[in-house]
Scaffold this active site. Structure first.
Site, PDB file in Angstrom:
ATOM      1  N   GLY A 107      35.963  44.885  47.991  1.00 25.49           N
ATOM      2  CA  GLY A 107      35.673  45.456  48.759  1.00 25.49           C
ATOM      3  C   GLY A 107      34.270  45.061  48.965  1.00 25.49           C
ATOM      4  O   GLY A 107      33.027  45.081  48.049  1.00 25.49           O
ATOM      5  N   ASN A 141      31.974  38.381  42.847  1.00 24.83           N
ATOM      6  CA  ASN A 141      30.756  38.671  44.132  1.00 24.83           C
ATOM      7  C   ASN A 141      30.757  39.900  44.280  1.00 24.83           C
ATOM      8  O   ASN A 141      31.740  40.835  44.567  1.00 24.83           O
ATOM      9  CB  ASN A 141      31.584  37.987  45.611  1.00 24.83           C
ATOM     10  CG  ASN A 141      31.187  38.845  46.694  1.00 24.83           C
ATOM     11  OD1 ASN A 141      30.403  38.993  46.646  1.00 24.83           O
ATOM     12  ND2 ASN A 141      32.109  39.100  47.781  1.00 24.83           N
ATOM     13  N   GLY A 181      30.458  47.151  49.640  1.00 19.83           N
ATOM     14  CA  GLY A 181      29.298  48.341  49.924  1.00 19.83           C
ATOM     15  C   GLY A 181      28.410  48.500  48.180  1.00 19.83           C
ATOM     16  O   GLY A 181      29.772  48.296  47.095  1.00 19.83           O
ATOM     17  N   HIS A 198      37.571  37.779  39.421  1.00 22.37           N
ATOM     18  CA  HIS A 198      38.490  37.438  40.192  1.00 22.37           C
ATOM     19  C   HIS A 198      39.559  36.943  39.988  1.00 22.37           C
ATOM     20  O   HIS A 198      39.318  35.433  39.698  1.00 22.37           O
ATOM     21  CB  HIS A 198      37.993  36.944  41.741  1.00 22.37           C
ATOM     22  CG  HIS A 198      37.645  37.978  42.665  1.00 22.37           C
ATOM     23  ND1 HIS A 198      38.338  38.980  43.731  1.00 22.37           N
ATOM     24  CD2 HIS A 198      35.846  38.251  42.876  1.00 22.37           C
ATOM     25  CE1 HIS A 198      37.185  39.347  44.604  1.00 22.37           C
ATOM     26  NE2 HIS A 198      36.582  39.375  43.852  1.00 22.37           N
ATOM     27  N   GLY A 248      27.985  43.276  43.632  1.00 19.22           N
ATOM     28  CA  GLY A 248      26.560  43.683  43.197  1.00 19.22           C
ATOM     29  C   GLY A 248      26.169  44.353  42.578  1.00 19.22           C
ATOM     30  O   GLY A 248      24.483  44.884  41.970  1.00 19.22           O
ATOM     31  N   TYR A 249      27.002  45.225  42.340  1.00 19.08           N
ATOM     32  CA  TYR A 249      27.449  46.992  41.173  1.00 19.08           C
ATOM     33  C   TYR A 249      28.189  46.029  40.506  1.00 19.08           C
ATOM     34  O   TYR A 249      28.762  46.314  40.044  1.00 19.08           O
ATOM     35  CB  TYR A 249      28.004  47.642  41.996  1.00 19.08           C
ATOM     36  CG  TYR A 249      26.591  48.129  43.505  1.00 19.08           C
ATOM     37  CD1 TYR A 249      25.789  49.019  43.180  1.00 19.08           C
ATOM     38  CD2 TYR A 249      27.004  47.539  44.321  1.00 19.08           C
ATOM     39  CE1 TYR A 249      25.021  49.767  44.656  1.00 19.08           C
ATOM     40  CE2 TYR A 249      26.156  47.739  46.072  1.00 19.08           C
ATOM     41  CZ  TYR A 249      25.721  48.692  45.235  1.00 19.08           C
ATOM     42  OH  TYR A 249      24.706  49.341  46.344  1.00 19.08           O
ATOM     43  N   SER A 289      34.460  41.265  51.337  1.00 18.63           N
ATOM     44  CA  SER A 289      33.005  41.533  50.365  1.00 18.63           C
ATOM     45  C   SER A 289      31.455  41.418  50.739  1.00 18.63           C
ATOM     46  O   SER A 289      30.895  42.385  50.780  1.00 18.63           O
ATOM     47  CB  SER A 289      33.462  41.587  49.168  1.00 18.63           C
ATOM     48  OG  SER A 289      34.814  41.826  48.207  1.00 18.63           O
ATOM     49  N   GLU A 314      42.613  35.803  41.036  1.00 20.95           N
ATOM     50  CA  GLU A 314      43.140  35.479  42.085  1.00 20.95           C
ATOM     51  C   GLU A 314      42.604  33.778  42.861  1.00 20.95           C
ATOM     52  O   GLU A 314      42.660  32.676  42.511  1.00 20.95           O
ATOM     53  CB  GLU A 314      43.543  36.018  43.007  1.00 20.95           C
ATOM     54  CG  GLU A 314      42.522  36.425  44.542  1.00 20.95           C
ATOM     55  CD  GLU A 314      42.043  36.938  43.940  1.00 20.95           C
ATOM     56  OE1 GLU A 314      39.975  37.426  44.916  1.00 20.95           O
ATOM     57  OE2 GLU A 314      41.951  37.489  43.126  1.00 20.95           O
ATOM     58  N   GLN A 360      36.028  49.215  40.290  1.00 19.38           N
ATOM     59  CA  GLN A 360      34.314  49.983  40.202  1.00 19.38           C
ATOM     60  C   GLN A 360      34.922  51.523  40.765  1.00 19.38           C
ATOM     61  O   GLN A 360      34.661  52.559  39.773  1.00 19.38           O
ATOM     62  CB  GLN A 360      33.600  49.799  41.337  1.00 19.38           C
ATOM     63  CG  GLN A 360      33.054  48.432  40.253  1.00 19.38           C
ATOM     64  CD  GLN A 360      31.704  47.838  41.452  1.00 19.38           C
ATOM     65  OE1 GLN A 360      32.150  48.003  42.774  1.00 19.38           O
ATOM     66  NE2 GLN A 360      31.301  46.094  41.318  1.00 19.38           N
ATOM     67  N   CYS A 409      37.547  44.097  41.533  1.00 19.18           N
ATOM     68  CA  CYS A 409      36.047  43.947  41.674  1.00 19.18           C
ATOM     69  C   CYS A 409      36.004  45.965  42.317  1.00 19.18           C
ATOM     70  O   CYS A 409      35.746  46.720  41.152  1.00 19.18           O
ATOM     71  CB  CYS A 409      35.788  43.264  43.202  1.00 19.18           C
ATOM     72  SG  CYS A 409      33.967  42.435  43.266  1.00 19.18           S
TER      73      CYS A 409
END
Length: 350
Positions: free
Chosen positions: A217, A289, A219, A323, A291-292, A45, A325, A251, A247
């Protein structure tokens, strides 16, 4: 050897090079975890990003390949205050410096990491360039022009693989998924079929999965390069198979269900994000983790700090931003994998 970080706004931090000797440009983000630096480094990521660790001493446990989340380093560059050159751990197989040199990842140390983190927090995420010579206007311009594009395609697997064994079959759509997600499914009796990111719904459904896992992932979820994935998720949703997204998977599943996403000022990257489950009223400490965030007013989970969406429940399918996990911890929300198994079993018994 001296090294520098220049940000797109012109700010310059002078320090010392470690790891691979080289220059690199990327989006500069900070991670607040006190532990889990190996999991951070090997998380896909972080593709396209230069990672700043806010905890001052990094590398004291050395390098432990068994703890890697993937076979490669996700970050383009790595910034720490003090890298430990003499790790002490019975599982260690080397030093952080040696790992970065081996993988060709430039590092920068000795700068005021606290000041850099505060700058990003106050002004928002910025691009930057690590350079071995005093930065020029051209370096700053290169940083300003940088953009992360087609990130998922860059980190997704290229072929279908099958791991684990058990009475259940789960399809895992790989957007740059951490190994811990597949391990969590396998530990709960799942045969896990992992598919490349651009696999169509028909091929996934051909294996007759009891559920579909959408991993993390890198982006922007709104990148047009992800539109094909969103179409696939719409088809999977219409099939009725249970889906669990984490994550980026959360989205993209939200986009498939008509929600929009937005970029956060500096994102959530750390192991101490408080999240409230709206139905139960309980608060969990989570590892994150991203940013969106998804724009939603009917969230199943909400970030206690800033109120952003941390999860959605669609009935048979659901997704979370954090997360569960969380190798490196915390594991407060690992029960969500059990919830997914319950929905898989209910789907199989219909």
């Amino acid at each position: 050897m001296k090294a520098y970080l220049v940000l797109e706004n012109g700010a310059v931090f002078e320090g010392t090079s470690f790891g691979a000797a080289g220059e690199v440009t990327g989006e500069v983000v900070f991670a607040t975890g006190m532990t889990g630096y190996l999991e951070t480094l090997t998380d896909p990521s972080y593709h396209g990003q230069i990672v700043l660790q806010t905890f001052p001493l990094i590398g004291n446990c050395g390098v432990i390949p068994a703890d890697f989340e993937s076979g490669s380093i996700g970050a383009k560059g790595y910034i720490v205050k003090h890298p430990c050159h003499t790790p002490s751990n019975f599982r260690s197989e080397g030093s952080l410096d040696a790992l970065l040199r081996e993988r060709g990842v430039p590092g920068l140390c000795g700068i005021d990491t606290r000041a850099l983190a505060r700058l990003i927090r106050d002004r928002g995420v910025m691009n930057g360039k690590i350079t071995l010579s005093p930065p020029t206007d051209a370096d700053r311009g290169e940083a300003a022009a940088y953009a992360i594009r087609r990130a998922v395609a860059a980190v997704s697997r290229r072929a279908v693989t099958k791991t684990g064994a058990g009475p259940r079959r789960a399809a895992l759509l790989d957007f740059g998924t951490k190994q811990g997600i597949a391990d969590a499914l396998e530990a709960r009796g799942c045969e896990v079929w992992s598919f490349p990111h651009d696999t169509g719904a028909r091929e996934i459904l051909q294996i007759q999965p009891g559920g579909v896992m959408l991993g993390n992932g890198p982006g922007d979820p709104g990148d047009p390069a992800n539109d094909g994935i969103v179409d696939t998720l719409r088809a999977l949703r219409q099939s009725g198979v249970p889906i669990f997204g984490i994550c980026l998977g959360h989205q993209l599943l939200a986009r498939a269900n008509g929600y929009k996403t937005q970029k956060l000022k500096f994102g959530h990257r750390g192991a101490n994000q408080p999240v409230r489950e709206t139905g139960a009223g309980r608060v969990y400490v989570t590892s994150q983790n991203h940013g969106y965030a998804v724009v939603a007013d009917d969230s199943a989970f909400v970030n206690v700090n800033d109120g952003t969406c941390e999860g959605l429940d669609y009935g048979r399918s659901f997704s979370v931003q954090f997360h569960p996990e969380a190798r490196g911890g915390p594991l407060d929300t690992a029960f969500l994998f059990d919830r997914f198994i319950e929905r898989m079993d209910a789907y199989a018994a219909r």
